[in-house]
Design a protein around this motif. Sequence first.
Motif, PDB file in Angstrom:
ATOM      1  N   CYS A 123       0.825  -1.213   0.000  1.00 57.59           N
ATOM      2  CA  CYS A 123       0.000   0.000   0.000  1.00 57.59           C
ATOM      3  C   CYS A 123       0.857   1.259   0.000  1.00 57.59           C
ATOM      4  O   CYS A 123       0.334   2.354  -0.244  1.00 57.59           O
ATOM      5  N   GLN A 124       2.142   1.127   0.277  1.00 61.83           N
ATOM      6  CA  GLN A 124       3.021   2.288   0.361  1.00 61.83           C
ATOM      7  C   GLN A 124       3.147   2.974  -1.005  1.00 61.83           C
ATOM      8  O   GLN A 124       3.097   2.307  -2.049  1.00 61.83           O
ATOM      9  N   PRO A 125       3.312   4.301  -1.012  1.00 57.02           N
ATOM     10  CA  PRO A 125       3.380   5.042  -2.277  1.00 57.02           C
ATOM     11  C   PRO A 125       4.449   4.550  -3.242  1.00 57.02           C
ATOM     12  O   PRO A 125       4.250   4.569  -4.451  1.00 57.02           O
ATOM     13  N   GLU A 126       5.590   4.089  -2.706  1.00 62.21           N
ATOM     14  CA  GLU A 126       6.672   3.671  -3.591  1.00 62.21           C
ATOM     15  C   GLU A 126       6.526   2.218  -4.051  1.00 62.21           C
ATOM     16  O   GLU A 126       7.306   1.751  -4.889  1.00 62.21           O
ATOM     17  N   ALA A 127       5.567   1.488  -3.505  1.00 61.43           N
ATOM     18  CA  ALA A 127       5.401   0.074  -3.844  1.00 61.43           C
ATOM     19  C   ALA A 127       4.678  -0.095  -5.176  1.00 61.43           C
ATOM     20  O   ALA A 127       3.911   0.774  -5.608  1.00 61.43           O
ATOM     21  N   GLN A 128       4.933  -1.213  -5.817  1.00 58.70           N
ATOM     22  CA  GLN A 128       4.211  -1.589  -7.034  1.00 58.70           C
ATOM     23  C   GLN A 128       3.206  -2.666  -6.640  1.00 58.70           C
ATOM     24  O   GLN A 128       3.513  -3.855  -6.652  1.00 58.70           O
ATOM     25  N   ALA A 129       2.013  -2.237  -6.279  1.00 58.84           N
ATOM     26  CA  ALA A 129       1.010  -3.188  -5.799  1.00 58.84           C
ATOM     27  C   ALA A 129       0.607  -4.153  -6.906  1.00 58.84           C
ATOM     28  O   ALA A 129       0.360  -3.734  -8.045  1.00 58.84           O
ATOM     29  N   PRO A 130       0.536  -5.450  -6.608  1.00 59.29           N
ATOM     30  CA  PRO A 130       0.104  -6.413  -7.623  1.00 59.29           C
ATOM     31  C   PRO A 130      -1.366  -6.215  -7.966  1.00 59.29           C
ATOM     32  O   PRO A 130      -2.140  -5.651  -7.179  1.00 59.29           O
ATOM     33  N   GLU A 131      -1.758  -6.653  -9.129  1.00 58.56           N
ATOM     34  CA  GLU A 131      -3.152  -6.538  -9.552  1.00 58.56           C
ATOM     35  C   GLU A 131      -4.051  -7.266  -8.562  1.00 58.56           C
ATOM     36  O   GLU A 131      -3.747  -8.385  -8.138  1.00 58.56           O
ATOM     37  N   GLY A 132      -5.143  -6.629  -8.194  1.00 54.97           N
ATOM     38  CA  GLY A 132      -6.072  -7.219  -7.240  1.00 54.97           C
ATOM     39  C   GLY A 132      -5.694  -6.997  -5.787  1.00 54.97           C
ATOM     40  O   GLY A 132      -6.352  -7.541  -4.893  1.00 54.97           O
ATOM     41  N   HIS A 133      -4.637  -6.208  -5.535  1.00 53.95           N
ATOM     42  CA  HIS A 133      -4.223  -5.965  -4.151  1.00 53.95           C
ATOM     43  C   HIS A 133      -5.355  -5.326  -3.356  1.00 53.95           C
ATOM     44  O   HIS A 133      -5.628  -5.733  -2.216  1.00 53.95           O
ATOM     45  N   PHE A 134      -6.012  -4.336  -3.935  1.00 54.32           N
ATOM     46  CA  PHE A 134      -7.155  -3.715  -3.269  1.00 54.32           C
ATOM     47  C   PHE A 134      -8.432  -4.445  -3.683  1.00 54.32           C
ATOM     48  O   PHE A 134      -8.637  -4.734  -4.865  1.00 54.32           O
ATOM     49  N   LEU A 135      -9.272  -4.731  -2.716  1.00 50.78           N
ATOM     50  CA  LEU A 135     -10.477  -5.522  -2.949  1.00 50.78           C
ATOM     51  C   LEU A 135     -11.498  -4.717  -3.748  1.00 50.78           C
ATOM     52  O   LEU A 135     -11.884  -3.614  -3.335  1.00 50.78           O
ATOM     53  N   GLN A 136     -11.937  -5.282  -4.868  1.00 51.60           N
ATOM     54  CA  GLN A 136     -12.813  -4.546  -5.772  1.00 51.60           C
ATOM     55  C   GLN A 136     -14.259  -4.467  -5.292  1.00 51.60           C
ATOM     56  O   GLN A 136     -14.915  -3.439  -5.443  1.00 51.60           O
TER      57      GLN A 136
END
Length: 207
Positions: A123-136
């Motif tokens: 969730c950090q600004p510099e991170a590259q969140a994987p697809e689907g990390h946030f619940l749709q």
Amino acid sequence: MNPVEAHWLALEAGLADYLSRKGVVPSCRAGCFACCFGLVTLSRLEGEALLPHLTEAQRARLREEGPKRLALLKEGKDDPRFPSRFFRERRPCPLLEGGLCGVYPFRPLACRGLLTAGDPAFCQPEAQAPEGHFLQTPWRMAHRRMEALWEEEGQRYGFVVIGELAGLLYLLLEGLPETREEVEGLLEAMGVLGGRWGFQVVEYPLP
């Protein structure tokens, strides 16, 4: 109960039921506040419901931060990368206090619907969140509540105002004009009306 607060509670109940039925346990915890650096929008009706719960210190921070947010919006509202650029700047929400939301029971729908069951490090600004990390699904549930509030706001005022959280709360503290034309004129003069990420003023009922 304020009708907006009823929407807040209804979303919480709906989210709890959904997560329980799906067996999903969010990894979001107190003290995890990366999402509080993001660009959050809300409508006037939701902002007005939040105002009575603000402390004097929170109001003072909004009066200090609000003009800064409006200036950023003026400069970047047409930039498709503005939200990600804003996020990476790590500008904390002015209602964030010691790593905790200072208005947690009254936080906007947009905040309530942003959940993850993954590693909070993504969730950090510099991170590259994987697809689907946030619940749709939770986000869609929150958005449906937002749409219901927009309709209620339109019925009450004849138009809907949607904008960035700190900037809109600041304008509400200072006092928004009464008519749609006056509100549009104010926002246009400030350079924050329209564009991809600027304030939106929508006539109601829709043409």
